[in-house]
Write a protein that holds these residues in place. Structure first.
Motif, PDB file in Angstrom:
ATOM      1  N   PRO A   1       0.764  -1.163  -0.039  1.00 42.34           N
ATOM      2  CA  PRO A   1      -0.052  -0.138   0.143  1.00 42.34           C
ATOM      3  C   PRO A   1       0.899   1.404   0.014  1.00 42.34           C
ATOM      4  N   ILE A   2       2.091   1.148   0.078  1.00 44.27           N
ATOM      5  CA  ILE A   2       3.061   2.447   0.243  1.00 44.27           C
ATOM      6  C   ILE A   2       2.680   3.341  -1.004  1.00 44.27           C
ATOM      7  N   SER A   3       2.726   2.468  -2.097  1.00 42.68           N
ATOM      8  CA  SER A   3       2.821   3.305  -3.546  1.00 42.68           C
ATOM      9  C   SER A   3       0.968   3.760  -3.979  1.00 42.68           C
ATOM     10  N   SER A   4       0.148   3.400  -2.973  1.00 40.52           N
ATOM     11  CA  SER A   4      -1.420   3.540  -3.079  1.00 40.52           C
ATOM     12  C   SER A   4      -1.763   4.736  -2.761  1.00 40.52           C
ATOM     13  N   ASP A   5      -2.765   5.405  -3.926  1.00 38.55           N
ATOM     14  CA  ASP A   5      -3.432   6.515  -3.474  1.00 38.55           C
ATOM     15  C   ASP A   5      -4.761   6.101  -2.928  1.00 38.55           C
ATOM     16  N   PRO A   6      -5.422   7.149  -2.174  1.00 35.90           N
ATOM     17  CA  PRO A   6      -7.043   6.791  -1.571  1.00 35.90           C
ATOM     18  C   PRO A   6      -7.665   6.707  -2.957  1.00 35.90           C
ATOM     19  N   PRO A   7      -9.049   5.855  -2.761  1.00 33.33           N
ATOM     20  CA  PRO A   7      -9.381   5.320  -1.841  1.00 33.33           C
ATOM     21  C   PRO A   7      -8.631   3.540  -1.595  1.00 33.33           C
ATOM     22  N   PHE A   8      -7.950   3.439  -2.576  1.00 31.79           N
ATOM     23  CA  PHE A   8      -7.430   2.032  -2.669  1.00 31.79           C
ATOM     24  C   PHE A   8      -6.566   1.612  -1.607  1.00 31.79           C
ATOM     25  N   HIS A   9      -5.932   2.572  -1.174  1.00 31.66           N
ATOM     26  CA  HIS A   9      -4.728   2.527   0.006  1.00 31.66           C
ATOM     27  C   HIS A   9      -5.261   2.032   1.372  1.00 31.66           C
ATOM     28  N   ARG A  10      -6.610   2.500   1.848  1.00 28.95           N
ATOM     29  CA  ARG A  10      -6.977   2.237   3.134  1.00 28.95           C
ATOM     30  C   ARG A  10      -7.132   0.724   3.122  1.00 28.95           C
ATOM     31  N   ASP A  11      -7.698   0.066   1.861  1.00 28.26           N
ATOM     32  CA  ASP A  11      -8.076  -1.323   2.099  1.00 28.26           C
ATOM     33  C   ASP A  11      -6.928  -2.232   1.703  1.00 28.26           C
ATOM     34  N   ALA A  12      -5.842  -1.933   1.104  1.00 27.97           N
ATOM     35  CA  ALA A  12      -4.743  -2.494   0.703  1.00 27.97           C
ATOM     36  C   ALA A  12      -3.804  -2.682   2.113  1.00 27.97           C
ATOM     37  N   ARG A  13      -3.829  -1.462   2.818  1.00 34.72           N
ATOM     38  CA  ARG A  13      -3.078  -1.492   4.110  1.00 34.72           C
ATOM     39  C   ARG A  13      -3.838  -2.012   5.115  1.00 34.72           C
ATOM     40  N   ARG A  14      -5.079  -2.324   5.141  1.00 31.01           N
ATOM     41  CA  ARG A  14      -5.709  -2.986   6.068  1.00 31.01           C
ATOM     42  C   ARG A  14      -5.710  -4.564   6.160  1.00 31.01           C
ATOM     43  N   LEU A  15      -5.373  -4.958   4.918  1.00 21.83           N
ATOM     44  CA  LEU A  15      -4.791  -6.499   4.657  1.00 21.83           C
ATOM     45  C   LEU A  15      -3.698  -6.814   5.473  1.00 21.83           C
ATOM     46  N   LEU A  16      -2.593  -5.921   5.648  1.00 20.24           N
ATOM     47  CA  LEU A  16      -1.555  -6.174   6.388  1.00 20.24           C
ATOM     48  C   LEU A  16      -1.369  -5.990   7.870  1.00 20.24           C
ATOM     49  N   LEU A  17      -2.476  -5.267   8.241  1.00 25.56           N
ATOM     50  CA  LEU A  17      -2.580  -5.035   9.718  1.00 25.56           C
ATOM     51  C   LEU A  17      -2.486  -6.233  10.919  1.00 25.56           C
ATOM     52  N   PRO A  18      -3.166  -7.224  10.513  1.00 27.47           N
ATOM     53  CA  PRO A  18      -3.021  -8.548  11.548  1.00 27.47           C
ATOM     54  C   PRO A  18      -1.652  -8.851  11.597  1.00 27.47           C
ATOM     55  N   ALA A  19      -0.771  -8.855  10.515  1.00 25.48           N
ATOM     56  CA  ALA A  19       0.760  -9.480  10.610  1.00 25.48           C
ATOM     57  C   ALA A  19       1.377  -8.542  11.665  1.00 25.48           C
ATOM     58  N   PHE A  20       1.106  -7.144  11.804  1.00 21.90           N
ATOM     59  CA  PHE A  20       2.029  -6.323  12.543  1.00 21.90           C
ATOM     60  C   PHE A  20       1.593  -5.614  13.662  1.00 21.90           C
ATOM     61  N   THR A  21       0.344  -6.265  14.458  1.00 19.01           N
ATOM     62  CA  THR A  21      -0.056  -5.792  15.650  1.00 19.01           C
ATOM     63  C   THR A  21       0.901  -6.019  16.689  1.00 19.01           C
ATOM     64  N   LYS A  22       0.669  -5.665  17.667  1.00 25.34           N
ATOM     65  CA  LYS A  22       1.565  -5.687  18.877  1.00 25.34           C
ATOM     66  C   LYS A  22       1.716  -7.027  19.352  1.00 25.34           C
ATOM     67  N   SER A  23       0.672  -7.875  19.362  1.00 30.90           N
ATOM     68  CA  SER A  23       0.851  -9.238  19.876  1.00 30.90           C
ATOM     69  C   SER A  23       1.381  -9.907  18.947  1.00 30.90           C
ATOM     70  N   ALA A  24       1.035 -10.007  17.715  1.00 31.61           N
ATOM     71  CA  ALA A  24       1.923 -10.699  16.513  1.00 31.61           C
ATOM     72  C   ALA A  24       3.249 -10.519  16.841  1.00 31.61           C
ATOM     73  N   VAL A  25       3.886  -9.056  16.779  1.00 33.86           N
ATOM     74  CA  VAL A  25       4.985  -8.803  16.751  1.00 33.86           C
ATOM     75  C   VAL A  25       5.898  -9.391  18.043  1.00 33.86           C
ATOM     76  N   ALA A  26       5.072  -9.467  19.296  1.00 34.13           N
ATOM     77  CA  ALA A  26       5.641 -10.144  20.362  1.00 34.13           C
ATOM     78  C   ALA A  26       6.039 -11.432  20.348  1.00 34.13           C
ATOM     79  N   GLY A  27       5.086 -12.123  19.393  1.00 32.75           N
ATOM     80  CA  GLY A  27       5.610 -13.437  19.109  1.00 32.75           C
ATOM     81  C   GLY A  27       6.770 -13.842  18.412  1.00 32.75           C
ATOM     82  N   ARG A  28       7.432 -12.645  17.839  1.00 30.29           N
ATOM     83  CA  ARG A  28       8.730 -12.976  17.219  1.00 30.29           C
ATOM     84  C   ARG A  28       9.802 -12.334  18.021  1.00 30.29           C
ATOM     85  N   GLU A  29       9.623 -11.842  19.360  1.00 33.26           N
ATOM     86  CA  GLU A  29      10.691 -11.472  20.033  1.00 33.26           C
ATOM     87  C   GLU A  29      11.716 -12.481  20.537  1.00 33.26           C
TER      88      GLU A  29
END
Length: 425
Positions: free
Chosen positions: A114-142
């Motif tokens: 999504p970094i190269s995306s403009d609205p409105p597509f950006h919001r939905d493309a970014r939302r796809l990635l959010l689960p992989a980068f939550t604090k809890s998901a990141v904590a599992g890699r520490e």
């Protein structure tokens, strides 16, 4: 035709159908006047951009250049923030300023959503990635990240001088991102080559640069093919199976997002870790405080991110306009220097100093606006763990040769050579 064959064919067709963008002459060489001829690719900028940015902030807060077909460089926090939030007049379809402008037809998706995306597509493309980068998901890699940092320092045994950038900092995000994407960890040298091509090869002839980028996308196609044949619990399999608007992601979307994570997820964090170690190597008072009070590290870490923010992003002007007294033309580049914004004295007290116990620190190291870094939790974890392990294992270290420290050129700045003298515990 198997699902794998269909995906591979769709991928090849998507790459073949990409229209060529605008090409500009290569413009290199010494800068005559930073206010009218700036270049972020010159050695002088790489060595110390802060002096130049401070001067520009006083002389002309929005510098310009004729290089790369024309561009602008705001240096005040308020100007950088205003452009970052203005998606109506500035496009994100290319975030790397080079001698090649991707065509407007690529918007609103862009080549690396999504970094190269403009609205409105950006919001939905970014939302796809959010689960992989939550604090809890990141904590599992520490835990795995911490163990890997220790293993790197284990290899220093018997050495008086090590390269903290080459032998330590660069390897940490390579391993983390490879694990997230399900790529072979031994492919690290290839990742570094891809990064150099994307971020530091922007002055190459466009045809040569595009050919080098094809090497990256051919590698990604190999990984996608393997994940289609052998699905597993990783981010690549997730992207291959993800849906947007009721349909599977286009092959170019999958590969573009993987390219983004591979390049941006490695170089930025590698640079932040290296810059932090560089500061501590040359500032024994700050190093001593952190050794005596490890609880101060999270606060100090934010100050390192502010003072040595590694990332500058680009935008493209959508249409001719006057903006704050300057005449911007359609498809002019605009460099959003988050490092310059973070050193603006109108925004930060003692902006040019590194204050490791700074309490109020709303820095822009992870960007501003809709494109604020989706992986900020991951980057913070990697930086914190890398510094914790280093300070635990090597509390005493210093620059072996300050003149031998080398910084990368381009839009991601960090040490590429950082020889330090170490006294392992």
């Amino acid at each position: 035709m198997t699902a794998d064959d269909r995906f591979a064919e769709d991928f090849r067709q998507a790459r073949a159908d990409l229209p060529l963008g605008t090409r500009n002459e290569i413009i290199t060489g010494p800068v005559s006047d930073w206010a009218t001829d700036f270049s972020h690719l010159e050695a002088e900028w790489a060595a110390d951009p802060y002096r130049i940015q401070d001067e520009l902030r006083q002389r002309c807060p929005i510098a310009r250049t004729g290089r790369f077909g024309g561009g602008w460089l705001p240096t005040r926090y308020e100007d950088v923030a205003e452009i970052a939030y203005d998606t109506e007049r500035f496009s994100s379809r290319s975030i790397i300023m080079s001698n090649f402008r991707p065509p407007r037809e690529l918007a609103p998706v862009g080549g690396t959503p999504p970094i190269s995306s403009d609205p409105p597509f950006h919001r939905d493309a970014r939302r796809l990635l959010l689960p992989a980068f939550t604090k809890s998901a990141v904590a599992g890699r520490e835990q795995a990240t911490r163990a890997f940092c220790h293993s790197l320092i284990d290899t220093f045994e018997g050495q008086d001088v090590v390269d903290a950038a080459r032998d330590y900092a660069q390897h940490i995000p390579v391993r983390v991102i490879a694990d997230m994407l399900g790529f072979p960890p031994d492919d690290g040298p290839r990742f570094r080559e891809f990064i150099e091509n994307a971020l530091e090869g922007v002055n190459l002839p466009p045809e040569q640069r595009l050919a080098r980028m094809e090497q990256l996308f051919e590698y990604l196609q190999e990984q996608i093919r393997d994940h289609v044949d052998h699905p597993r619990e990783d981010l690549t399999t997730y992207l291959v199976n993800a849906e947007l608007y009721g349909q599977k992601l286009a092959p170019s979307h999958v590969a573009g997002t993987m390219a983004l994570l591979l390049i941006a997820g490695i170089d930025t964090t590698w640079s932040a870790i290296g810059a932090s170690l560089w500061h501590l190597a040359k500032t024994p008072a700050d190093r001593g405080r952190l050794i005596a009070d490890p609880a101060l590290l999270p606060t100090a870490m934010e100050e390192f991110l502010r003072a040595y923010a590694p990332v500058t992003m680009a935008r493209l002007v959508k249409d001719d306009m006057h903006w704050h007294g300057v005449g911007m033309k359609a498809d002019d580049w605009v460099l959003l220097s988050f490092p310059a914004a973070n050193r603006d004295p109108a925004q930060f007290e003692r902006a040019d100093e590194v204050v490791i116990d700074r309490e109020v620190n709303r820095h822009a190291a992870f960007g501003l606006g809709i494109h604020r870094c989706v992986g900020s939790h991951l980057a913070r974890m990697e930086l914190r763990v890398a510094l914790e392990v280093w300070l635990e294992r090597i509390p005493e270290f210093s620059l072996a040769d300050p003149a031998a420290v080398a910084w990368s050129t381009g839009q991601v700045r960090g040490p590429r050579a950082l020889p330090v003298r170490v006294a392992p515990r």
